[in-house]
Scaffold this active site. Structure first.
Site, PDB file in Angstrom:
ATOM      1  N   TYR A   1      46.221  -6.161  39.188  1.00  0.00           N
ATOM      2  CA  TYR A   1      45.233  -5.331  39.909  1.00  0.00           C
ATOM      3  C   TYR A   1      44.471  -4.420  38.929  1.00  0.00           C
ATOM      4  O   TYR A   1      44.662  -4.511  37.720  1.00  0.00           O
ATOM      5  CB  TYR A   1      45.925  -4.588  41.055  1.00  0.00           C
ATOM      6  CG  TYR A   1      46.498  -5.575  42.051  1.00  0.00           C
ATOM      7  CD1 TYR A   1      45.649  -6.462  42.722  1.00  0.00           C
ATOM      8  CD2 TYR A   1      47.864  -5.686  42.259  1.00  0.00           C
ATOM      9  CE1 TYR A   1      46.163  -7.414  43.599  1.00  0.00           C
ATOM     10  CE2 TYR A   1      48.386  -6.634  43.140  1.00  0.00           C
ATOM     11  CZ  TYR A   1      47.523  -7.507  43.802  1.00  0.00           C
ATOM     12  OH  TYR A   1      48.025  -8.453  44.648  1.00  0.00           O
TER      13      TYR A   1
ATOM     14  N   GLY B   1      63.776  -7.350  46.450  1.00  0.00           N
ATOM     15  CA  GLY B   1      62.616  -7.564  47.312  1.00  0.00           C
ATOM     16  C   GLY B   1      62.905  -8.500  48.458  1.00  0.00           C
ATOM     17  O   GLY B   1      63.288  -8.082  49.554  1.00  0.00           O
ATOM     18  N   ARG B   2      62.748  -9.788  48.202  1.00  0.00           N
ATOM     19  CA  ARG B   2      62.917 -10.757  49.299  1.00  0.00           C
ATOM     20  C   ARG B   2      64.292 -10.682  49.927  1.00  0.00           C
ATOM     21  O   ARG B   2      64.447 -10.925  51.125  1.00  0.00           O
ATOM     22  CB  ARG B   2      62.606 -12.167  48.781  1.00  0.00           C
ATOM     23  CG  ARG B   2      61.099 -12.380  48.598  1.00  0.00           C
ATOM     24  CD  ARG B   2      60.818 -13.570  47.732  1.00  0.00           C
ATOM     25  NE  ARG B   2      61.301 -13.348  46.382  1.00  0.00           N
ATOM     26  CZ  ARG B   2      61.598 -14.315  45.524  1.00  0.00           C
ATOM     27  NH1 ARG B   2      61.482 -15.574  45.894  1.00  0.00           N
ATOM     28  NH2 ARG B   2      62.009 -14.031  44.305  1.00  0.00           N
TER      29      ARG B   2
ATOM     30  N   ARG C   1      54.286   1.266  37.712  1.00  0.00           N
ATOM     31  CA  ARG C   1      54.713  -0.142  37.665  1.00  0.00           C
ATOM     32  C   ARG C   1      53.826  -0.920  36.693  1.00  0.00           C
ATOM     33  O   ARG C   1      52.603  -0.762  36.700  1.00  0.00           O
ATOM     34  CB  ARG C   1      54.626  -0.758  39.069  1.00  0.00           C
ATOM     35  CG  ARG C   1      55.315  -2.103  39.159  1.00  0.00           C
ATOM     36  CD  ARG C   1      55.381  -2.640  40.591  1.00  0.00           C
ATOM     37  NE  ARG C   1      56.686  -3.244  40.817  1.00  0.00           N
ATOM     38  CZ  ARG C   1      56.901  -4.317  41.562  1.00  0.00           C
ATOM     39  NH1 ARG C   1      55.918  -4.911  42.203  1.00  0.00           N
ATOM     40  NH2 ARG C   1      58.117  -4.810  41.700  1.00  0.00           N
TER      41      ARG C   1
ATOM     42  N   GLN D   1      53.257   3.531  47.165  1.00  0.00           N
ATOM     43  CA  GLN D   1      52.623   2.835  46.037  1.00  0.00           C
ATOM     44  C   GLN D   1      51.106   2.831  46.245  1.00  0.00           C
ATOM     45  O   GLN D   1      50.625   2.529  47.345  1.00  0.00           O
ATOM     46  CB  GLN D   1      53.129   1.383  45.916  1.00  0.00           C
ATOM     47  CG  GLN D   1      52.739   0.786  44.555  1.00  0.00           C
ATOM     48  CD  GLN D   1      52.938  -0.720  44.436  1.00  0.00           C
ATOM     49  OE1 GLN D   1      52.659  -1.442  45.377  1.00  0.00           O
ATOM     50  NE2 GLN D   1      53.393  -1.187  43.285  1.00  0.00           N
TER      51      GLN D   1
HETATM   52  C1  LIG Z   1      55.721 -10.461  50.673  1.00  0.00           C
HETATM   53  C2  LIG Z   1      55.621  -9.779  49.342  1.00  0.00           C
HETATM   54  C3  LIG Z   1      54.725  -8.735  49.192  1.00  0.00           C
HETATM   55  C4  LIG Z   1      54.617  -8.037  47.979  1.00  0.00           C
HETATM   56  N1  LIG Z   1      53.780  -6.964  47.885  1.00  0.00           N
HETATM   57  C5  LIG Z   1      53.779  -6.195  46.757  1.00  0.00           C
HETATM   58  C6  LIG Z   1      53.067  -4.973  46.705  1.00  0.00           C
HETATM   59  O1  LIG Z   1      52.464  -4.508  47.681  1.00  0.00           O
HETATM   60  N2  LIG Z   1      53.082  -4.289  45.535  1.00  0.00           N
HETATM   61  C7  LIG Z   1      53.770  -4.729  44.442  1.00  0.00           C
HETATM   62  O2  LIG Z   1      53.743  -4.067  43.398  1.00  0.00           O
HETATM   63  N3  LIG Z   1      54.494  -5.872  44.488  1.00  0.00           N
HETATM   64  C8  LIG Z   1      54.537  -6.592  45.622  1.00  0.00           C
HETATM   65  N4  LIG Z   1      55.353  -7.711  45.695  1.00  0.00           N
HETATM   66  C9  LIG Z   1      56.256  -8.037  44.570  1.00  0.00           C
HETATM   67  C10 LIG Z   1      57.651  -7.458  44.817  1.00  0.00           C
HETATM   68  O3  LIG Z   1      57.625  -6.023  44.736  1.00  0.00           O
HETATM   69  C11 LIG Z   1      58.693  -7.975  43.823  1.00  0.00           C
HETATM   70  O4  LIG Z   1      58.313  -7.589  42.530  1.00  0.00           O
HETATM   71  C12 LIG Z   1      58.836  -9.490  43.860  1.00  0.00           C
HETATM   72  O5  LIG Z   1      58.984  -9.941  45.207  1.00  0.00           O
HETATM   73  C13 LIG Z   1      60.052  -9.964  43.044  1.00  0.00           C
HETATM   74  O6  LIG Z   1      61.251  -9.427  43.568  1.00  0.00           O
HETATM   75  P1  LIG Z   1      62.272 -10.334  44.455  1.00  0.00           P
HETATM   76  O7  LIG Z   1      62.583 -11.544  43.650  1.00  0.00           O
HETATM   77  O8  LIG Z   1      63.462  -9.438  44.661  1.00  0.00           O
HETATM   78  O9  LIG Z   1      61.569 -10.672  45.736  1.00  0.00           O
HETATM   79  C14 LIG Z   1      55.436  -8.422  46.892  1.00  0.00           C
HETATM   80  C15 LIG Z   1      56.328  -9.504  47.052  1.00  0.00           C
HETATM   81  C16 LIG Z   1      56.445 -10.166  48.248  1.00  0.00           C
HETATM   82  C17 LIG Z   1      57.448 -11.260  48.395  1.00  0.00           C
END
Ligand SMILES: Cc1cc2nc3c(=O)[nH]c(=O)nc-3n(C[C@H](O)[C@H](O)[C@H](O)COP(=O)(O)O)c2cc1C
Length: 389
Positions: free
Chosen positions: A176, A320-321, A228, A104
């Site tokens: 961003y 994600g999480r 995205r 990414q």
């Molecule tokens: C620790 C953390 C870091 C993240 N870093 C990015 C990132 O680098 N780029 C991005 O597009 N989204 C980032 N996100 C967003 C996640 O890609 C995702 O959209 C978000 O956590 C929701 O999904 P979830 O509910 O399954 O965690 C991040 C989320 C978390 C929790």
């Protein structure tokens, strides 16, 4: 196998087959070395989670020095980082496990600060600070600088190809720089980069254009190109669904392989129009009309959650999480061990899960936690607010 649709493979228009529909979305762990090189912590973190999922999208990497957005962020801003990116690509591919590794790439724009930029001022479409506490006022980019940043996305793509990644994802979401150009909040320009919705789309479209050209020139085999996007902002002025659906329509005709819709909850409805009853993801799907596959993300945790995404005709589900907590999610499903999937973690396991203090701090800054055993906190809330999707 056969029990869940999300275990079925998917073949992109470019001929690349992804072995299943489960995606690890990009998650910054703030664990790269100071210069932006990948660290052993990061390759360990990635190795633990790779091999089983169809696609693994990297923590976001910056394409140019002033685009850095976090401490400990991965860099794709110079050819000297190609060996570092190659280590990350190898780890993310599961050491031969067949996971497609996607880099990414972004520029943080006004969402960075002068400490992260080592004294430099942040930069954006217009000289307007993000409407959040403590944010610095950026410098307005000149036309030449905008062209230079677009070129930097092309250069970062070339580095991703040479490093062995299977694709890149252009980060046009989460407030961003690319989103800052699309947003009437951060973009007040009156030149060719701002004003009408068409002009606000231009920056993202030009980046797609240069990234695609770079792929055509350098990739020796089909290479995945994703984009995205965050559908809405809550600021006034800010991005509303009307503009987004127009942009989605345009994006669906670009030479992209997928669209990734960033939301804190995959099923949420409009953040602004409370009279709108349909989930945003389904409105986007209707607009795309099958021209591109979609990745849905946001609070998807269980196999049933992921299957519900498939049932709605969405092509990919990103966890994600949940993938921070459960690095072997897909293997457990494939082996009929759904009962052993973990939905919380114990603090004593963090090292074994490759979750180092920098990542835990970052989660804390985001106001999130993973659901620790014996600590009664919910994990579902927060991401919407943090990513202002
Ligand atoms: C620790 C953390 C870091 C993240 N870093 C990015 C990132 O680098 N780029 C991005 O597009 N989204 C980032 N996100 C967003 C996640 O890609 C995702 O959209 C978000 O956590 C929701 O999904 P979830 O509910 O399954 O965690 C991040 C989320 C978390 C929790």
């Amino acid at each position: 196998m056969g029990k869940y649709k999300f275990l079925e493979p998917y073949t992109f228009k470019n001929g690349v087959t992804v072995k299943n529909r489960i995606v690890i979305p990009p998650m910054t762990e703030q664990s790269s070395l100071e210069d932006g090189s990948v660290s052993r912590d990061e390759t360990y973190y990635a190795s633990l989670r790779s091999g089983g999922v169809g696609m693994f999208i990297s923590p976001v990497a910056y394409v140019i020095r002033n685009g850095k957005g976090f401490e400990g962020q991965l860099s794709a801003s110079d050819d000297k980082f190609i060996p570092s990116l190659a280590k990350m690509a190898t780890a993310m591919k599961g050491n031969g496990g067949g996971t497609k590794a996607i880099l990414q790439i972004f520029h943080a724009g006004r969402m960075s600060n002068s400490a992260i930029l080592r004294g430099n001022q942040t930069e954006s479409a217009s000289a307007i600070a993000a409407p959040r506490e403590g944010m610095e006022t950026p410098r307005e980019l000149t036309n030449d600088e905008i062209e230079e940043i677009i070129k930097a996305f092309g250069d970062a793509t070339r580095r991703a190809i040479l490093a062995g990644f299977d694709g890149v994802e252009i980060h046009g979401a989460n407030t961003y720089l690319i989103q800052q150009f699309f947003s009437p909040n951060s973009n007040r320009r009156t030149d060719k980069w701002g004003g009408s919705v068409e002009k606000r789309m231009r920056f993202g479209l030009e980046i797609i254009n240069i990234v695609k050209k770079t792929i055509d020139e350098y990739a020796k085999k089909p290479f995945i190109l994703g984009y995205r996007i965050s559908p809405e902002e809550i600021e006034e002025p800010g991005i509303r669904m009307e503009d987004t659906l127009q942009f989605i329509d345009k994006l669906a005709d670009q030479p992209l392989d997928y669209l990734h819709i960033s939301m804190g909850n995959a099923w949420r409805k409009s953040l602004n129009d409370k009279s709108e009853d349909r989930p945003t993801i389904l409105r986007i799907k209707d607009q795309v009309k099958g021209r591109l596959p979609l990745i849905s993300v946001g609070s998807i945790q269980t196999p049933a959650d992921a299957e519900k995404i498939m049932d709605a005709g969405i092509d990919f589900a990103a966890l994600g999480r949940e993938y921070l907590r459960e690095p072997r999610w897909i293997e457990k499903v494939e082996n009929g061990l759904e009962d052993t999937i973990r939905y919380s973690v114990n603090r004593t396991e963090l090292d074994n899960l490759g979750l180092n203090p920098a990542l835990m701090d970052f989660l804390g800054i985001l106001g999130l936690d993973l659901g620790f055993e014996g600590e009664n906190k919910k994990t579902e809330n927060g991401v919407d607010a943090v990513f202002k999707d």
